[in-house]
Design a protein around this motif. Structure first.
Motif, mmCIF file in Angstrom:
data_model
loop_
_atom_site.group_PDB
_atom_site.id
_atom_site.type_symbol
_atom_site.label_atom_id
_atom_site.label_comp_id
_atom_site.label_asym_id
_atom_site.label_seq_id
_atom_site.Cartn_x
_atom_site.Cartn_y
_atom_site.Cartn_z
ATOM 1 N N PRO A 233 0.699 -1.225 0.041
ATOM 2 C CA PRO A 233 0.078 0.112 0.235
ATOM 3 C C PRO A 233 0.882 1.239 -0.166
ATOM 4 N N GLN A 234 2.025 1.347 0.285
ATOM 5 C CA GLN A 234 2.925 2.391 0.289
ATOM 6 C C GLN A 234 3.676 2.670 -0.949
ATOM 7 N N LEU A 235 3.635 1.816 -1.691
ATOM 8 C CA LEU A 235 4.662 1.933 -2.970
ATOM 9 C C LEU A 235 4.254 2.948 -3.819
ATOM 10 N N THR A 236 5.330 3.885 -4.257
ATOM 11 C CA THR A 236 5.121 4.997 -5.248
ATOM 12 C C THR A 236 5.945 4.683 -6.304
ATOM 13 N N GLN A 237 6.850 3.885 -6.436
ATOM 14 C CA GLN A 237 7.618 3.643 -7.591
ATOM 15 C C GLN A 237 7.612 2.261 -7.935
ATOM 16 N N LEU A 238 7.299 1.763 -9.131
ATOM 17 C CA LEU A 238 7.527 0.472 -9.691
ATOM 18 C C LEU A 238 8.115 0.294 -11.206
ATOM 19 N N CYS A 239 8.747 -0.423 -11.208
ATOM 20 C CA CYS A 239 9.563 -0.689 -12.460
ATOM 21 C C CYS A 239 9.697 -2.296 -12.764
ATOM 22 N N LEU A 240 9.124 -2.794 -13.799
ATOM 23 C CA LEU A 240 8.920 -4.160 -14.109
ATOM 24 C C LEU A 240 9.835 -4.270 -15.700
ATOM 25 N N SER A 241 10.689 -5.001 -15.482
ATOM 26 C CA SER A 241 11.659 -5.013 -16.825
ATOM 27 C C SER A 241 12.034 -6.350 -17.407
ATOM 28 N N VAL A 242 11.914 -6.722 -18.460
ATOM 29 C CA VAL A 242 12.833 -8.003 -19.129
ATOM 30 C C VAL A 242 11.985 -9.037 -18.430
ATOM 31 N N CYS A 243 10.715 -8.997 -18.123
ATOM 32 C CA CYS A 243 10.037 -10.084 -17.687
ATOM 33 C C CYS A 243 9.240 -10.854 -18.861
ATOM 34 N N SER A 244 10.168 -11.516 -19.525
ATOM 35 C CA SER A 244 9.751 -11.674 -21.146
ATOM 36 C C SER A 244 8.608 -13.080 -21.340
ATOM 37 N N LYS A 245 8.601 -13.729 -20.048
ATOM 38 C CA LYS A 245 7.457 -14.795 -20.141
ATOM 39 C C LYS A 245 5.932 -14.453 -19.521
ATOM 40 N N CYS A 246 5.941 -13.173 -18.932
ATOM 41 C CA CYS A 246 4.595 -12.675 -18.315
ATOM 42 C C CYS A 246 3.768 -12.353 -19.681
ATOM 43 N N ARG A 247 2.437 -12.713 -19.703
ATOM 44 C CA ARG A 247 1.402 -12.561 -20.606
ATOM 45 C C ARG A 247 0.745 -11.605 -20.410
ATOM 46 N N CYS A 248 0.502 -10.994 -19.154
ATOM 47 C CA CYS A 248 -0.429 -10.097 -18.705
ATOM 48 C C CYS A 248 0.197 -9.359 -17.554
ATOM 49 N N LEU A 249 -0.174 -8.266 -17.279
ATOM 50 C CA LEU A 249 0.159 -7.187 -16.275
ATOM 51 C C LEU A 249 -0.465 -7.604 -14.949
ATOM 52 N N PRO A 250 0.194 -7.393 -13.876
ATOM 53 C CA PRO A 250 -0.625 -7.560 -12.486
ATOM 54 C C PRO A 250 -1.576 -6.268 -12.422
ATOM 55 N N PRO A 251 -2.471 -6.466 -11.398
ATOM 56 C CA PRO A 251 -3.538 -5.459 -11.276
ATOM 57 C C PRO A 251 -2.893 -4.142 -10.546
ATOM 58 N N LEU A 252 -2.081 -3.423 -11.353
ATOM 59 C CA LEU A 252 -1.266 -2.292 -10.365
ATOM 60 C C LEU A 252 -2.179 -1.109 -10.082
ATOM 61 N N GLY A 253 -3.328 -0.754 -10.845
ATOM 62 C CA GLY A 253 -4.166 0.125 -10.697
ATOM 63 C C GLY A 253 -4.668 0.516 -9.305
ATOM 64 N N GLU A 254 -4.865 -0.979 -8.402
ATOM 65 C CA GLU A 254 -5.284 -0.717 -7.070
ATOM 66 C C GLU A 254 -4.072 -0.342 -6.166
ATOM 67 N N LEU A 255 -2.906 -0.115 -6.606
ATOM 68 C CA LEU A 255 -1.799 0.443 -5.723
ATOM 69 C C LEU A 255 -2.419 1.769 -5.211
ATOM 70 N N PRO A 256 -2.560 2.350 -4.019
ATOM 71 C CA PRO A 256 -3.346 3.580 -3.706
ATOM 72 C C PRO A 256 -2.295 4.814 -3.982
ATOM 73 N N LEU A 257 -0.936 4.572 -3.536
ATOM 74 C CA LEU A 257 0.102 5.692 -3.643
ATOM 75 C C LEU A 257 0.985 5.449 -4.732
ATOM 76 N N LEU A 258 0.723 4.730 -5.682
ATOM 77 C CA LEU A 258 1.768 4.573 -6.711
ATOM 78 C C LEU A 258 1.846 5.849 -7.846
ATOM 79 N N GLU A 259 2.979 6.332 -8.030
ATOM 80 C CA GLU A 259 3.060 7.633 -8.848
ATOM 81 C C GLU A 259 3.969 7.420 -9.995
ATOM 82 N N ILE A 260 4.884 6.394 -9.938
ATOM 83 C CA ILE A 260 5.609 6.171 -11.145
ATOM 84 C C ILE A 260 5.667 4.842 -11.543
ATOM 85 N N LEU A 261 5.500 4.533 -12.733
ATOM 86 C CA LEU A 261 5.145 3.232 -13.270
ATOM 87 C C LEU A 261 6.045 3.066 -14.540
ATOM 88 N N GLU A 262 7.151 2.003 -14.491
ATOM 89 C CA GLU A 262 7.803 1.938 -15.792
ATOM 90 C C GLU A 262 7.882 0.659 -16.337
#
Length: 914
Positions: A785-814
């Motif tokens: 719940p306190q996460l403000t920055q998140l970077c997901l990189s070179v996760c080449s087998k993942c077919r979908c993205l997690p439900p990041l829209g529910e992170l209440p304080l997220l400000e920067i997403l790469e």
């Protein structure tokens, strides 16, 4: 500054006396009496230092007396640090030897030889203290002839008042000047048979020449008008080869190893031939036409309409350069000065208080003589003062009568400086060690302050936190400018105005030296006995043939390459630097190994060897540096191992070892480094499993704030990963999990990732090379719940993205390099909240090679990304559909326009690179 030094010495004396009593270790009979007498005398001397520091400006003898006091204070600090280190080493030896008794340290000595050496060392320290005591007595007696005013107080120092830094990007009241300069830059040029078209901005220091030049240089019309734009800070001395090299670097966008003037000129001419360029030469002092001619001749081949914009304090410089147009930049008018002062000084003051202080404020502004720098410095000072008497004291200060500052420095800076608490005075004056126009990295600066013991380590708060507070207070008082901020708004770098830099150098006298390896006086400068801090500016592969003999008192040695690769820098004389607290050798590719003698630098607290690409090993003697706080070996491509005894560095707070491809693991014992705040490049596994640190050693590092773990694919199982105890580390706010590619089963990687669940208070997270289709459960649930920055990189087998829209304080997403993701839809937004991405400001996608569709289905009453400021999509060639976020953002922008119409253009940027 002397007050701050004495404060450090007195605090250390008191601490050592208590430590000596606790460890039941004594020096030599009778020294305790000397120490108490020394403490009493220092207290008396310190009481008059504030008066002495003010009087030194006009009284040369007082200045000499103060210099003598500072010299002895430095000597005391060195001796007391030696004593402290001796006690610390005794403590370490007792902790590491189970067979030792827990009684007196003297009974724990393992051999008569070591016992004799230690007793001899204590006697040597005791004799030094006696000698210092005699010197201090003499200084105290000498002070009586000056009739100093005593200001002795037993009160605790006042907590710093937080004030707001006002970063004014434009020069107040300069609209006409700006328009004139723009017309000169953009207008049609005449035939340039006699040389380039030169515009000179001439004015007093602090009047705003550089800021006005920056305003023109970065103007949108100027950017579009010129093919090439080059900015060079010249300052003094005027060294043509250095300026040529700086011009070439700006043109090529990279460093150059050329050092022959003819070769440099040829390369510059090739780059600007027939092209319309703008060259800004900032802060020119040189009046020697022959030196200028060397530079001018290689600029004649530029295209028609090329311009050279010069800033200088001296009109004769403009004439010498045969300027086509000279623009005198005068002082601000009284009304403009008052307006600028009020804007800063009355910030957050009520209307009633502002009215009460208005008349005094106008008189203070008038005394600044229309210099914006002085107005800002005084405005920042008065922002923290609400008492009318305090305002009157500033107005009537005798500092305004000091003629010595009319040409070089402003009394406004002195008033602001003397209002600082002693620790901040010390921190500010230390900044004289940086070259003019140097970009100061705030994190680096704070670590250097720590190394010099300028930050209060007795406080319950972190030294790094105190350092950040000190910097922000100095910035708020206009001692720094040209701030660069990260996406969260934190200042990451800055510069000092050249007038402020001159002021800092005045305060330090000859203590801080800045020398260049191609200057003839280098050897002389570094040989001064009074020098305590030195910066050596090295130019590429120029072979440094200087000697550092007699530079024995240095506390700081910084080697600055200005972006060039350092091919040669001597290490043969380094054993003389026995008092060094900070040594920065970054970028020196000639270093293959450090001398063993580095282990004798017992005072060393900061050691930076980053980007020393040929460095292959560190001597085991580094493990003897028990005071070391920062060890930086980032990007040392040849480094294969760290010292096995690294666990003895019990004061190490920052170990940075990322991007070292040949480093196969960290040695056992890292888990004993319980003071660590930063650990980057923790490598799991290794070829010699018995000799490397296991991930379970993370459990003991309770103070970690930032952690980067690499090669997680080598973790044997989830049980081993769980032993790291990440979910229990509440202090950790920044985490990088780098799995690296491997051929093992993806099920194991998912289980390992599950076991590495961080604490819910985590604020920043990077996940790299996660090679599993399914995300760990803690990524699929709102468990951070306190996460403000998140970077997901070179996760080449993942077919979908997690439900990041529910992170209440997220400000920067790469998000980048996810080649299996073809569709982004509702799963990305989540479903449990009425607002998806409620705080998100910056969103970027990169290298999504298979991404085809991005869909946001409208749901009644649900908002999506209401705070978004920037969206960037790069290298995603198959993307055919993008959601209509702009329509949703238009309503937000309309509201923003009503309230902030002047800054509308900064609220939203959509950049798509296909």
């Amino acid at each position: 500054m002397a007050d701050a030094l004495l404060s450090i010495v007195l605090d250390r004396l008191a601490s050592l006396i208590q430590q000596q009593i606790h460890q039941e270790v004594s020096l030599v009979v009778g020294v305790e009496t000397e120490i108490q007498s020394l403490t009493d005398t220092l207290q008396v001397v310190r009481a008059v230092v504030a008066d002495a520091e003010k009087r030194q400006v006009k009284e040369e003898l007082v200045k000499v007396w103060l210099q003598r006091l500072k010299d002895i204070a430095y000597q005391m600090d060195d001796v007391l640090d030696e004593w402290s280190t001796s006690l610390l080493k005794s403590q370490i030896e007792r902790a590491e030897s189970p067979s030792m008794s827990k009684k007196k340290v003297s009974s724990c000595i393992p051999s008569p030889c070591i016992c004799f050496k230690r007793v001899a060392g204590r006697r040597d320290i005791a004799l030094k203290i006696k000698d210092i005591k005699q010197e201090v007595d003499d200084i105290a007696n000498q002070s009586n002839r000056f009739n100093f005013t005593s200001r002795f107080s037993n009160e605790e120092p006042q907590r710093l008042i937080t004030i707001s830094a006002v970063d004014i990007s434009e020069v107040c009241g300069r609209d006409k000047d700006r328009d004139t300069i723009l017309r000169q830059l953009l207008g049609e040029s005449c035939e340039q048979n006699l040389g380039p078209y030169i515009i000179s901005l001439v004015g007093l220091g602090g009047v705003g020449k550089t800021t006005l030049a920056q305003l023109a240089f970065n103007h949108d019309e100027v950017k579009a008008h010129f093919d090439k734009r080059i900015w060079v800070c010249v300052s003094d001395p005027f060294v043509p080869i250095r300026i040529l090299r700086a011009i070439l670097e700006a043109l090529q966008g990279q460093s150059s190893d050329l050092h022959d003037p003819e070769a440099l000129q040829q390369k510059i001419q090739e780059s600007i031939d027939g092209k319309k360029f703008l060259l800004v030469l900032d802060d020119v002092w040189n009046e020697d036409y022959q030196l200028w001619e060397q530079l001018k001749n290689c600029l004649k081949c530029g295209g028609g309409g090329s311009r050279i914009l010069v800033t200088t304090r001296n009109e004769s410089v403009a004439r010498m350069m045969m300027s086509t147009y000279v623009h005198p930049l005068g002082s601000l008018s009284l009304d403009q000065s008052r307006a600028l002062f009020s804007q800063i000084a009355f910030l957050r003051k009520g209307a009633e208080k502002a009215e009460e202080l208005k008349e005094i404020g106008e008189k203070i502004a008038d005394k600044c003589k229309g210099l914006p720098l002085a107005v800002k410095a005084l405005g920042s000072l008065m922002q923290s003062k609400n008492n009318k008497q305090d305002w009157e004291n500033v107005l009537n200060s005798e500092m305004w009568e000091l003629d010595v500052f009319e040409k070089k420095l402003s009394p406004a800076l002195l008033l602001s400086y003397y209002d600082l608490p002693p620790p901040l005075k010390q921190c500010f004056s230390y900044c004289a060690v940086f070259p003019k126009d140097h970009t100061v990295q705030i994190d680096h600066l704070i670590k250097l302050w720590m190394a010099q013991s300028y930050l209060d380590s007795k406080s319950d708060r972190e030294m790094e936190t105190i350092g950040r507070e000190y910097f922000e207070n100095l910035a708020a008082r206009s001692f720094f400018q040209d701030f660069e901020k990260d996406k969260e708004g934190n200042i990451v770098s800055c510069k000092m105005h050249d007038i402020v830099h001159d002021f800092a150098q005045f305060l330090t006298n000859n203590e801080c030296l800045i020398v260049e390896d191609d200057c003839e006086n280098l050897k002389t400068n570094l040989s001064r006995q009074k020098s305590r801090h030195a910066t050596v500016i090295v130019h590429g592969s120029t072979r440094s043939s200087f000697s550092v003999n007699n530079a024995r008192n240095l506390h700081t040695l910084l080697v600055v390459s200005n972006g060039y690769r350092i091919d040669s820098f001597p290490l043969d004389s380094f054993q003389q630097f026995k008092y060094l607290r900070a040594m920065d050798l970054r970028g020196n590719v000639s270093i293959e190994e450090l001398p063993r003698e580095v282990g004798e630098f017992i005072h060393l607290r900061y050691l930076n060897l980053s980007y020393c690409t040929r460095l292959n090993t560190l001597p085991e003697t580094i493990s003897e540096l028990c005071n070391l706080q920062t060890l930086d070996v980032r990007s040392c491509g040849g480094l294969t191992k760290l010292p096995q005894g690294i666990g003895s560095l019990i004061n190490l707070r920052h170990l940075e070892a990322q991007d070292c491809p040949n480093l196969r693991g960290l040695p056992k014992g890292v888990g004993r480094l319980t003071s660590l705040r930063t650990l980057s490049g923790f490598i799991v596994g290794g070829e010699n499993g018995s000799d490397v640190c296991k991930i379970e050693e993370m459990r003991g590092l309770k103070e970690l704030r930032e952690l980067e773990i690499t090669a997680l694919s080598k973790v044997e199982d989830a049980g081993e990963a769980e032993k790291a105890g990440l979910k229990h580390n509440k202090q950790l706010y920044g985490l990088t999990l780098h799995f690296r590619l491997r051929s093992s089963q993806p099920v194991e990687m998912k289980e390992v990732a599950e076991a590495l669940q961080p604490h819910p208070d985590l604020k920043s997270l990077r996940i790299v090379c996660y090679q599993v289709e399914e995300w760990p459960r803690w990524m699929m649930e709102p468990s951070l719940p306190q996460l403000t920055q998140l970077c997901l990189s070179v996760c080449s087998k993942c077919r979908c993205l997690p439900p990041l829209g529910e992170l209440p304080l997220l400000e920067i997403l790469e998000i980048g390099s996810m080649k299996q993701v073809k569709y982004v839809g509702g799963e990305f937004l989540g479903s449990s909240s009425k607002i998806a991405f409620p705080r998100l400001k910056h969103l970027s996608f990169a290298a999504m090679s298979e991404w085809e569709n991005w869909e946001v289905k409208e749901e009644k009453g649900r908002k999506v990304m209401p705070c978004l400021l920037s969206l960037k999509i790069k290298h995603s060639p198959n993307l055919t559909a993008v959601p209509d976020l702009h329509h949703q953002l238009s309503f937000y922008l309309t509201l923003s326009f009503l309230a902030f119409s002047s800054v509308l253009t900064f609220f939203f940027s959509l950049v798509i690179f296909i």
